[in-house]
Write a protein that holds these residues in place. Structure first.
Motif, PDB file in Angstrom:
ATOM      1  N   THR A  49       3.226  -5.601 -10.682  1.00 27.01           N
ATOM      2  CA  THR A  49       3.793  -6.038 -11.829  1.00 27.01           C
ATOM      3  C   THR A  49       2.563  -5.770 -13.071  1.00 27.01           C
ATOM      4  O   THR A  49       2.761  -5.185 -14.147  1.00 27.01           O
ATOM      5  N   GLY A  50       1.211  -5.971 -12.424  1.00 25.49           N
ATOM      6  CA  GLY A  50       0.259  -5.860 -13.473  1.00 25.49           C
ATOM      7  C   GLY A  50       0.004  -4.097 -13.837  1.00 25.49           C
ATOM      8  O   GLY A  50      -0.528  -3.884 -14.951  1.00 25.49           O
ATOM      9  N   ASN A  51       0.336  -3.477 -12.771  1.00 25.01           N
ATOM     10  CA  ASN A  51       0.119  -1.904 -13.084  1.00 25.01           C
ATOM     11  C   ASN A  51       1.132  -1.325 -14.006  1.00 25.01           C
ATOM     12  O   ASN A  51       0.962  -0.944 -15.037  1.00 25.01           O
ATOM     13  N   PHE A  52       2.345  -2.341 -14.022  1.00 26.17           N
ATOM     14  CA  PHE A  52       3.522  -1.898 -14.940  1.00 26.17           C
ATOM     15  C   PHE A  52       2.774  -2.155 -16.375  1.00 26.17           C
ATOM     16  O   PHE A  52       2.926  -1.342 -17.494  1.00 26.17           O
ATOM     17  N   LEU A  53       2.557  -3.618 -16.589  1.00 23.72           N
ATOM     18  CA  LEU A  53       1.931  -4.029 -17.831  1.00 23.72           C
ATOM     19  C   LEU A  53       0.726  -3.137 -18.431  1.00 23.72           C
ATOM     20  O   LEU A  53       0.725  -2.666 -19.625  1.00 23.72           O
ATOM     21  N   TYR A  54      -0.134  -2.741 -17.453  1.00 23.10           N
ATOM     22  CA  TYR A  54      -1.143  -1.781 -17.723  1.00 23.10           C
ATOM     23  C   TYR A  54      -0.625  -0.541 -18.239  1.00 23.10           C
ATOM     24  O   TYR A  54      -1.043   0.202 -19.492  1.00 23.10           O
ATOM     25  N   MET A  55       0.154   0.006 -17.519  1.00 30.47           N
ATOM     26  CA  MET A  55       0.757   1.313 -18.099  1.00 30.47           C
ATOM     27  C   MET A  55       1.740   1.328 -19.597  1.00 30.47           C
ATOM     28  O   MET A  55       1.663   2.160 -20.338  1.00 30.47           O
ATOM     29  N   ASN A  68       0.859  -1.384   0.122  1.00 32.13           N
ATOM     30  CA  ASN A  68       0.129   0.039  -0.088  1.00 32.13           C
ATOM     31  C   ASN A  68       0.876   1.187  -0.178  1.00 32.13           C
ATOM     32  O   ASN A  68       0.387   2.222  -0.759  1.00 32.13           O
ATOM     33  N   GLN A  69       1.944   1.351   0.734  1.00 33.80           N
ATOM     34  CA  GLN A  69       2.909   2.555   0.792  1.00 33.80           C
ATOM     35  C   GLN A  69       3.557   2.650  -0.682  1.00 33.80           C
ATOM     36  O   GLN A  69       3.390   3.875  -1.024  1.00 33.80           O
ATOM     37  N   VAL A  70       3.804   1.416  -1.238  1.00 34.11           N
ATOM     38  CA  VAL A  70       4.316   1.799  -2.747  1.00 34.11           C
ATOM     39  C   VAL A  70       3.081   2.201  -3.574  1.00 34.11           C
ATOM     40  O   VAL A  70       3.296   3.328  -4.228  1.00 34.11           O
ATOM     41  N   ARG A  71       1.864   1.806  -3.298  1.00 36.48           N
ATOM     42  CA  ARG A  71       0.943   2.179  -4.348  1.00 36.48           C
ATOM     43  C   ARG A  71       0.714   3.580  -4.350  1.00 36.48           C
ATOM     44  O   ARG A  71       0.556   4.233  -5.098  1.00 36.48           O
ATOM     45  N   ARG A  72       0.588   4.243  -2.963  1.00 37.11           N
ATOM     46  CA  ARG A  72       0.180   5.633  -2.687  1.00 37.11           C
ATOM     47  C   ARG A  72       1.565   6.579  -3.594  1.00 37.11           C
ATOM     48  O   ARG A  72       1.177   7.729  -3.563  1.00 37.11           O
ATOM     49  N   HIS A  73       2.614   5.939  -3.932  1.00 36.79           N
ATOM     50  CA  HIS A  73       3.385   6.943  -4.603  1.00 36.79           C
ATOM     51  C   HIS A  73       3.703   6.584  -6.249  1.00 36.79           C
ATOM     52  O   HIS A  73       4.820   6.965  -6.793  1.00 36.79           O
ATOM     53  N   THR A  74       2.687   5.899  -6.865  1.00 35.07           N
ATOM     54  CA  THR A  74       3.101   5.484  -8.160  1.00 35.07           C
ATOM     55  C   THR A  74       3.148   6.625  -9.139  1.00 35.07           C
ATOM     56  O   THR A  74       3.803   6.632 -10.276  1.00 35.07           O
ATOM     57  N   MET A  75       2.473   7.700  -8.749  1.00 28.18           N
ATOM     58  CA  MET A  75       2.202   8.889  -9.782  1.00 28.18           C
ATOM     59  C   MET A  75       3.480   9.755  -9.805  1.00 28.18           C
ATOM     60  O   MET A  75       3.969   9.747  -8.825  1.00 28.18           O
ATOM     61  N   VAL A  76       3.835  10.419 -10.964  1.00 30.02           N
ATOM     62  CA  VAL A  76       4.904  11.201 -10.768  1.00 30.02           C
ATOM     63  C   VAL A  76       4.404  12.657 -11.002  1.00 30.02           C
ATOM     64  O   VAL A  76       3.310  12.892 -11.720  1.00 30.02           O
ATOM     65  N   PHE A 131       0.393   8.902 -22.324  1.00 33.25           N
ATOM     66  CA  PHE A 131       0.845   8.314 -21.164  1.00 33.25           C
ATOM     67  C   PHE A 131      -0.337   7.594 -20.523  1.00 33.25           C
ATOM     68  O   PHE A 131      -1.306   8.230 -20.602  1.00 33.25           O
ATOM     69  N   MET A 132      -0.198   6.445 -19.868  1.00 34.58           N
ATOM     70  CA  MET A 132      -1.247   5.836 -19.052  1.00 34.58           C
ATOM     71  C   MET A 132      -0.943   6.112 -17.704  1.00 34.58           C
ATOM     72  O   MET A 132       0.122   5.823 -17.087  1.00 34.58           O
ATOM     73  N   TYR A 133      -1.743   6.849 -16.948  1.00 26.36           N
ATOM     74  CA  TYR A 133      -1.570   6.876 -15.447  1.00 26.36           C
ATOM     75  C   TYR A 133      -1.770   5.552 -14.636  1.00 26.36           C
ATOM     76  O   TYR A 133      -2.444   4.699 -15.212  1.00 26.36           O
ATOM     77  N   PRO A 134      -0.929   5.460 -13.615  1.00 23.42           N
ATOM     78  CA  PRO A 134      -0.942   4.061 -12.974  1.00 23.42           C
ATOM     79  C   PRO A 134      -2.265   3.828 -12.367  1.00 23.42           C
ATOM     80  O   PRO A 134      -3.136   4.560 -12.066  1.00 23.42           O
TER      81      PRO A 134
END
Ligand code: CMC
Length: 444
Positions: free
Chosen positions: A210-216, A121-129, A200-203
Motif C-alpha cells: 500500500t505504501g508503494n501505491f501511495l508513493y507511485m 516478495n513474490q508480488v514485489r518482483r512483479h510490480t513493474m509493467v 510516471f513513478m516506477y514502483p
C-alpha cells in the motif's frame, strides 16, 4: 461418546430433516428437482434438468439465482454478515493486512510469517509493467477519466501475456494472479499520473504494497516523498474491505468471460468495465459528489424527498444493496475507520462528514428507507476517508478495482478448477415479432 461424535450425530439428524427434492407441478406433469445445501446460506433448487422438460426459468438481474458454487466468500444479507474463507470481515479488517487477505483468498488459508513474507516478495518482483505498455497511455486524451484508462490498459496486459499462458496449468493461473495483484497499483497510479500530466513513478519495492501505491500516486521526481503510516494503514484497510464480495456484477462478468476460455487479463478488463457503473463500484465517486452537492445539513430534506420521489431518477448514493437488507458490515468498519483517520490527521471540522452522518441518521429513521431495508453500504463512508487522505475523487473507483482484482482472479481460478463449469449461456424469454416472411422491397 466424544463431543465430536455427538456433534456429528446431531448434524446427521438435522440433515435427515432437510428436504431433498422440490416438486414442480406444471399441468399434469410433476418435475422433481434436487435441493442443494451449502455450508452456510439458503438452500438452492437445482433446476439444471428443467430445460429437458421444455421449460426455462426467468430471473432478470439474478434475483434468486445462484450462478455457481463457491468456497471463497459468504454473505448473509439479512444478518449483515460477510465471511472470506470463513473469517468475518471485521476481524480481517482489524487484525490482518491486505497482503494477508490476498493470500487467504488465493491460497484458502491465512499465511504464517514465512508464507506471508514469501508471498509479499513474490508480488514485489512483479510490480513493474513492460515499458511498451507505458506508451499506450499516450493514446488516451490527456484529461481521460482514470477508469477509462484502466479498462483499456488492464485489457492490454493480455497482449503481453497471452501465448505463454496455459489456463489449464495451476502454476500459470497462480502466476497470472501474482502479476495482477502486483501490477494493478502500478497501472492505477499511472492512470492518475497521466490524467494530471505528471511523470510516471516506477514502483519502489522496499515499501509495503500500500505504501508503494501511495508513493507511485503522490511522489514526483523533484521532491522527497515519505509515506504517512496513518494513511497507509487506512488505505490498506480500504483495500481489505473491497477485496471480494461474492457474485456481484463485476465478478460475474469476470467469471462469465472466463467460461469462454478467454485470456484472464482480458477477463479482468471486463470486470473493470462492469465495476465502473454508479450502481456498482462507481457509487463511491458518485456518493462523495452527492455529499458535496448537498453541501449542508439544511439541504438534506430536499435530497431525501428527491430520493423518495418515484418520478425522480435520483437515488441516495452509498445506500441500499441487492444482498444486504441490513447494515453492510463493510460500512460498519468504514465508519469507524473514517472517524479514526480524521482524528489521526487532526481534521476537526469536516463538513462533508457532518452531512453524511446527518443524512444517515435521517434516512435510517425514514419509513421509506426502513420499509425497503436501505442501509448505508461500503461506499457511503469510503469516499470521505479517501478524500481525507488526499485521494482525488476520480480515483475512487480505480482504488476499488485495484483492491477487487484479488477477488476477481480468485473467482476466475475457482471457476477454471470447477469441473462443473460450463460456458455462460443464459436463455431468454423472447417477446419480439413472431416468425414472418421478408416482403420484397417494393411492398415495404
Ligand atoms: N435511494 C433511494 N431509493 C432506493 C435506493 C437508493 N439508494 N436503492 C434502492 N432504492 C429503492 C428503489 O427505488 C426501489 O423502490 P420501489 O420498490 O419503490 O421501486 C427499492 O428501493 C428496491 O430497489 P432496487 O433497485 O429494486 O434494488 P436493487 O437490489 O436492484 O439495487 C442497488 C441495489 C445497490 C443498485 C441500489 O440500492 C442502488 O442503486 N443504490 C445506490 C448505488 C450504490 O450505492 N451502489 C453501491 C452498492 S455497494 C458497492 C458494490 O458492491 O458495488
Amino acid at each position: 461418546m466424544t463431543e465430536d461424535v455427538k456433534k456429528q450425530e446431531t448434524a446427521d439428524a438435522s440433515s435427515d430433516k432437510k428436504l431433498k427434492t422440490a416438486v414442480l407441478t406444471i399441468g399434469d406433469q410433476q418435475i422433481e428437482l434436487p435441493i442443494l445445501y451449502g455450508t452456510e446460506g439458503n438452500p438452492v433448487i437445482d433446476i439444471r434438468a428443467l430445460g429437458k422438460h421444455g421449460y426455462f426459468t426467468y430471473d432478470p438481474g439474478f434475483l434468486a439465482t445462484a450462478s455457481c458454487q463457491s468456497k471463497i466468500t459468504f454473505i448473509d444479507g439479512a444478518k449483515g454478515v460477510l465471511l472470506h474463507r470463513g473469517y468475518p470481515i471485521y476481524e480481517l479488517a482489524m487484525q490482518t493486512s491486505y497482503m494477508e487477505v490476498c493470500y487467504l483468498l488465493l491460497h484458502k488459508e491465512l499465511p504464517n510469517r514465512e508464507q506471508l513474507s514469501e508471498f509479499t516478495n513474490q508480488v514485489r518482483r512483479h510490480t513493474m509493467v513492460h515499458e511498451q505498455l507505458s506508451k499506450m497511455f499516450l493514446a488516451y486524451r490527456r484529461d481521460s477519466h482514470p477508469m477509462a484508462i484502466m479498462c483499456g490498459i488492464a485489457g492490454a496486459l493480455s497482449a503481453f501475456y497471452h501465448t505463454n499462458i496455459n489456463i489449464n496449468d495451476p502454476k500459470d493461473r497462480e502466476s497470472v494472479a501474482i502479476r495482477l495483484i502486483a501490477k494493478m497499483p502500478t497501472l492505477a497510479a499511472m492512470s492518475y499520473k497521466y490524467s494530471i500530466g505528471q511523470p510516471f513513478m516506477y514502483p519502489k519495492n522496499n515499501l509495503s504494497y500500500t505504501g508503494n501505491f501511495l508513493y507511485m500516486m503522490f511522489a514526483n521526481p523533484c521532491e522527497e516523498y515519505v509515506v504517512n503510516p496513518v494513511i497507509e494503514k487506512a488505505l490498506d484497510r480500504i483495500f481489505i474491505l473491497h477485496a471480494d464480495h461474492e457474485q456481484n456484477a463485476s465478478t460475474s462478468c469476470v467469471r462469465f468471460a472466463g467460461t469462454t476460455g478467454a485470456n484472464p487479463f482480458a477477463c479482468i478488463a471486463a470486470g473493470i468495465a462492469a465495476l465502473w457503473g454508479p450502481a456498482h463500484g462507481g457509487a463511491n465517486e458518485a456518493c462523495l459528489r452527492m455529499l458535496e452537492n448537498i453541501g449542508s445539513i439544511d439541504r438534506i430534506p430536499e435530497f431525501i424527498a428527491r430520493a423518495k420521489d418515484p418520478k425522480d431518477p435520483f437515488r441516495l448514493m452509498g445506500f441500499g444493496h441487492r444482498v444486504y437488507k441490513n447494515y453492510d458490515p463493510r460500512a460498519v468498519v468504514m465508519k469507524e475507520t473514517c472517524h479514526e483517520v480524521l482524528e489521526e490527521l487532526h481534521i476537526q471540522n469536516h463538513p462533508i462528514l457532518d452531512v453524511a452522518m446527518e443524512l444517515e441518521r435521517i434516512a435510517l429513521s425514514d419509513p421509506y428507507f426502513i420499509e425497503r431495508k436501505l442501509y448505508p453500504n461500503v461506499d457511503f463512508y469510503s469516499g470521505i476517508i479517501l478524500n481525507a487522505i488526499g485521494i482525488p475523487t476520480s480515483m475512487f473507483t480505480v482504488i476499488f478495482a485495484l483492491a477487487r482484482t484479488i477477488g476477481w482472479i480468485t473467482n476466475w481460478i475457482e471457476m477454471q478448477e470447477d469441473p462443473s463449469s460450463k460456458i455462460g449461456r443464459p436463455r431468454q424469454l423472447y417477446v419480439g415479432v413472431p416468425k414472418r416472411e421478408v416482403p420484397p422491397i417494393y411492398r415495404r
